[in-house]
Design a protein around this motif. Sequence first.
Motif, PDB file in Angstrom:
ATOM      1  N   LEU A 120       0.838  -1.199   0.000  1.00 35.74           N
ATOM      2  CA  LEU A 120       0.000   0.000   0.000  1.00 35.74           C
ATOM      3  C   LEU A 120       0.875   1.252   0.000  1.00 35.74           C
ATOM      4  N   THR A 124      -6.139  -8.791   2.279  1.00 32.29           N
ATOM      5  CA  THR A 124      -6.373  -7.472   1.717  1.00 32.29           C
ATOM      6  C   THR A 124      -7.252  -6.637   2.651  1.00 32.29           C
ATOM      7  N   SER A 181      -5.209  -5.549   5.735  1.00 34.11           N
ATOM      8  CA  SER A 181      -4.136  -4.579   5.413  1.00 34.11           C
ATOM      9  C   SER A 181      -4.703  -3.191   5.157  1.00 34.11           C
ATOM     10  N   GLN A 182      -5.916  -3.125   4.641  1.00 35.44           N
ATOM     11  CA  GLN A 182      -6.488  -1.824   4.313  1.00 35.44           C
ATOM     12  C   GLN A 182      -7.250  -1.219   5.484  1.00 35.44           C
TER      13      GLN A 182
END
Length: 283
Positions: free
Chosen positions: A70, A279, A282-283
């Motif tokens: 990211l 995902t 992590s976001q």
Amino acid sequence: MTCPNLQPISKTFVEYLDTLPVDTLGSHIHRVSSLEEIEENSSEVVLFFVVHHPDHKYHADRLRKSLYSLYTHHPIDIVDIGDFVIESYDKETCEEYARLTEYFLRRNIVSIAIGGEDLLTYYSTYGYHLSEERPNITLVDSLIDLPNRSAEAEISSDGYFSALLEEPEWLSNLTIVGYQTYLNAPENLNLIRDLNYDLIRLGETYDDLESLRSVLAHTHFLSIDNKVIAYPHISTSSSANGLTSREVATLLRLAGSSTLISTLCIRVSLHTLTERDCTMWSQ
């Protein structure tokens, strides 16, 4: 401090980090091979993962890859100290985990731990006790499990909350966020209220997340259980009710803006996560 169960990032993943574009999170992450290097770098935030076997480091690296790819738009100073490997949740290993928490607290270093069972929430709190601090703790969990436990019995993930309540001198305050009424026995909820701790059920969390700002602003230790998230936002969830990925992100944002937060734990078995789950986290 020596920490035998703490292992540095794998060489393969270090090579991957070196290929990341400038301004990605991974290009700014510092890597160390010992705790002493953290103090040499005057680091303020450390990150590590908890895995159940040395062969499971691959699962931690999958989540690392999602996180570190990211882009960041602000200066950061985070040290990835590697993986804390727990092959057995025996008392010696868990107390080592508590001493690691104490190590960071005494040096005013914020620690972020991803992975591991709920039992580690108890030992993180013990780490505060070792450092002579009484934290405000916020637990984000759908289930308050209070099984009967004899004084001689070993503490387990199923009974960690009962054990925690047996140590009131360790806590300044306790808030439970996101519990689901129909999953919890009335006597358990009444016990929490009788102890003057705070309960915020899932429906109240839905109604106004921003109302949690004051709770999180006074939180020292935040622990989020992966099971509080609803399916399909996390594939391992067994409930259609729960927080969404966006709501969890909001909770983390509010906690991250606090000047008091010193420990963040995300309790999840890393080997159960799909690529999509990685995902999401992590976001």
